[in-house]
Scaffold this active site. Structure first.
Site, PDB file in Angstrom:
ATOM      1  N   ASP A 191       9.658  -3.693   5.508  1.00  0.00           N
ATOM      2  CA  ASP A 191      10.694  -3.345   6.488  1.00  0.00           C
ATOM      3  C   ASP A 191      10.510  -1.908   6.979  1.00  0.00           C
ATOM      4  O   ASP A 191      11.245  -1.452   7.863  1.00  0.00           O
ATOM      5  CB  ASP A 191      12.107  -3.608   5.946  1.00  0.00           C
ATOM      6  CG  ASP A 191      12.429  -2.841   4.689  1.00  0.00           C
ATOM      7  OD1 ASP A 191      11.572  -2.067   4.210  1.00  0.00           O
ATOM      8  OD2 ASP A 191      13.559  -3.005   4.166  1.00  0.00           O
ATOM      9  N   SER A 192       9.498  -1.219   6.442  1.00  0.00           N
ATOM     10  CA  SER A 192       9.086   0.068   7.017  1.00  0.00           C
ATOM     11  C   SER A 192       8.706  -0.092   8.485  1.00  0.00           C
ATOM     12  O   SER A 192       8.620   0.898   9.207  1.00  0.00           O
ATOM     13  CB  SER A 192       7.899   0.646   6.233  1.00  0.00           C
ATOM     14  OG  SER A 192       6.858  -0.304   6.124  1.00  0.00           O
ATOM     15  N   LYS A 249      10.015  -9.523  -1.423  1.00  0.00           N
ATOM     16  CA  LYS A 249      10.361  -8.273  -2.113  1.00  0.00           C
ATOM     17  C   LYS A 249      11.812  -7.934  -1.803  1.00  0.00           C
ATOM     18  O   LYS A 249      12.240  -8.056  -0.654  1.00  0.00           O
ATOM     19  CB  LYS A 249       9.424  -7.148  -1.668  1.00  0.00           C
ATOM     20  CG  LYS A 249       9.780  -5.780  -2.262  1.00  0.00           C
ATOM     21  CD  LYS A 249       8.624  -4.800  -2.172  1.00  0.00           C
ATOM     22  CE  LYS A 249       8.488  -4.071  -0.873  1.00  0.00           C
ATOM     23  NZ  LYS A 249       9.656  -3.242  -0.496  1.00  0.00           N
ATOM     24  N   GLU A 272       8.847   3.150  -6.352  1.00  0.00           N
ATOM     25  CA  GLU A 272       8.626   4.115  -5.260  1.00  0.00           C
ATOM     26  C   GLU A 272       9.184   5.485  -5.642  1.00  0.00           C
ATOM     27  O   GLU A 272      10.353   5.597  -6.058  1.00  0.00           O
ATOM     28  CB  GLU A 272       9.307   3.603  -3.977  1.00  0.00           C
ATOM     29  CG  GLU A 272       9.165   4.581  -2.812  1.00  0.00           C
ATOM     30  CD  GLU A 272       9.541   3.986  -1.458  1.00  0.00           C
ATOM     31  OE1 GLU A 272       9.850   2.776  -1.385  1.00  0.00           O
ATOM     32  OE2 GLU A 272       9.516   4.744  -0.478  1.00  0.00           O
ATOM     33  N   GLU A 288      15.033  -4.980  -2.863  1.00  0.00           N
ATOM     34  CA  GLU A 288      15.313  -3.679  -3.463  1.00  0.00           C
ATOM     35  C   GLU A 288      16.542  -3.743  -4.360  1.00  0.00           C
ATOM     36  O   GLU A 288      17.533  -4.390  -3.998  1.00  0.00           O
ATOM     37  CB  GLU A 288      15.560  -2.640  -2.358  1.00  0.00           C
ATOM     38  CG  GLU A 288      14.359  -2.407  -1.466  1.00  0.00           C
ATOM     39  CD  GLU A 288      14.600  -1.336  -0.405  1.00  0.00           C
ATOM     40  OE1 GLU A 288      15.672  -0.682  -0.429  1.00  0.00           O
ATOM     41  OE2 GLU A 288      13.716  -1.168   0.444  1.00  0.00           O
ATOM     42  N   ASP A 330       9.233  -8.320   2.927  1.00  0.00           N
ATOM     43  CA  ASP A 330      10.516  -7.730   2.538  1.00  0.00           C
ATOM     44  C   ASP A 330      11.679  -8.591   3.000  1.00  0.00           C
ATOM     45  O   ASP A 330      11.703  -9.041   4.162  1.00  0.00           O
ATOM     46  CB  ASP A 330      10.682  -6.353   3.209  1.00  0.00           C
ATOM     47  CG  ASP A 330      10.262  -5.215   2.309  1.00  0.00           C
ATOM     48  OD1 ASP A 330      10.409  -5.336   1.078  1.00  0.00           O
ATOM     49  OD2 ASP A 330       9.774  -4.198   2.851  1.00  0.00           O
TER      50      ASP A 330
HETATM   51  O1  KIV Z   1       8.599  -1.414   3.511  1.00  0.00           O
HETATM   52  C1  KIV Z   1       7.671  -0.808   2.974  1.00  0.00           C
HETATM   53  O2  KIV Z   1       6.680  -0.447   3.613  1.00  0.00           O
HETATM   54  C2  KIV Z   1       7.759  -0.530   1.551  1.00  0.00           C
HETATM   55  C3  KIV Z   1       6.887   0.538   0.957  1.00  0.00           C
HETATM   56  C4  KIV Z   1       7.275   0.837  -0.422  1.00  0.00           C
HETATM   57  C5  KIV Z   1       5.458   0.253   0.967  1.00  0.00           C
HETATM   58  O3  KIV Z   1       8.528  -1.126   0.885  1.00  0.00           O
END
Ligand code: KIV
Length: 270
Positions: free
Chosen positions: A51-52, A118, A187, A120, A90
């Site tokens: 999600d970056s 993924k 991270e 968080e 993500d």
């Molecule tokens: O969204 C992202 O790019 C991440 C980084 C930790 C690589 O989660």
């Protein structure tokens, strides 16, 4: 064996075997088919549709505005270009707030081509992790600096610097492993804490700004190529060292992760 054949059909088993052998694997973010192809052919084992993308592609100052539609679109693009890397996507901000929403959104990412999702959080994502794992969706838990919580944290700061916070990260990482997480991403934590967590868990740990001792390393594509507007301490531009443009830079990134030349002391928090 060419680097292309080395990345054919990377699976969770591949990552576990790399950990068992005491070796390292390289991960990178990707958002489109072209870079997914170059990165996987360069030997990158894991591609993350992160999600970056909200920051590096869309120009937002955080990852919060990223939607499920954005994630599905970019996942589909990356899947088309991928040459055998394991694909992780993500779950964006607030897309796993309820059980139904979590299952629907994780399924949408898997249908778009992801092999793993993924999310968080610490112990509070224990039930969500179990829910997904029990239904056959591999989970990468993301701890330490969790950018979706930037407003609560108060900025993009190193996490786990004091003993209580470090102990909480270690303990909650074990909780998530026990709940069925297949991989942990850490991270921006001190390297000593990342080593302790890596040595304490059975699952592979991927680090970013977490020092050299995690089993995998991950970087944001734009950081590796030196085109991000900000360059945190843990970032290295590999394009400046490449005689072969972007493919050469990504091959150098993979080689340096595997030889443990990267991350160096200057990229670590102590
Ligand atoms: O969204 C992202 O790019 C991440 C980084 C930790 C690589 O989660």
């Amino acid at each position: 064996m060419s680097s292309q054949s080395q990345v054919r059909n990377v699976t969770l088993t591949t990552l576990h075997k790399i950990k068992e052998r005491g070796e390292k694997f390289a991960c990178l973010t990707a958002y489109d088919a072209c870079f997914a192809g170059i990165a996987s052919e360069a030997g990158v084992e894991v591609l993350l549709v992160g999600d970056s993308l909200g920051m590096v592609l869309q120009g937002h100052d955080s990852t919060l505005p990223v939607t499920m539609d954005d994630m599905v679109y970019h996942m589909q693009c990356v899947k088309r270009g991928n040459r055998g890397a394991l694909l992780v996507a993500d779950l964006p901000f607030m897309s796993y707030a309820s059980e139904t929403q979590t299952l629907e959104n994780a399924a949408a990412l898997m249908r778009a081509g992801a092999h793993m999702v993924k999310l968080e959080g610490g112990a509070w994502i224990e039930n969500t992790t179990r829910l997904l794992a029990e239904r056959g969706i591999p989970v990468c838990a993301h701890m330490g600096l969790t950018p979706q919580s930037v407003n609560r944290i108060g900025g993009f700061f190193v996490q786990g610097r004091d003993t209580a916070q470090a102990q909480a990260i270690l303990q909650e990482a074990k909780v998530l492993q026990d709940a069925g997480a297949s991989v942990l991403l850490l991270e921006c934590v001190p390297r000593e804490l990342a080593k302790l967590v890596t040595d304490s868990l059975d699952i592979p740990v991927i680090g970013i700004g977490a020092g050299p001792d995690t089993t995998g390393q991950i970087m944001v594509l734009h950081d590796v190529l030196g085109v991000s507007p900000i360059t945190p301490k843990f970032v290295k531009n590999f394009l400046t060292e490449s005689a072969d443009g972007i493919p050469g830079a990504l091959r150098k990134y993979v080689a340096d992760v595997k030889s443990q030349a990267f991350p160096a002391e200057e990229h670590c928090f102590n």
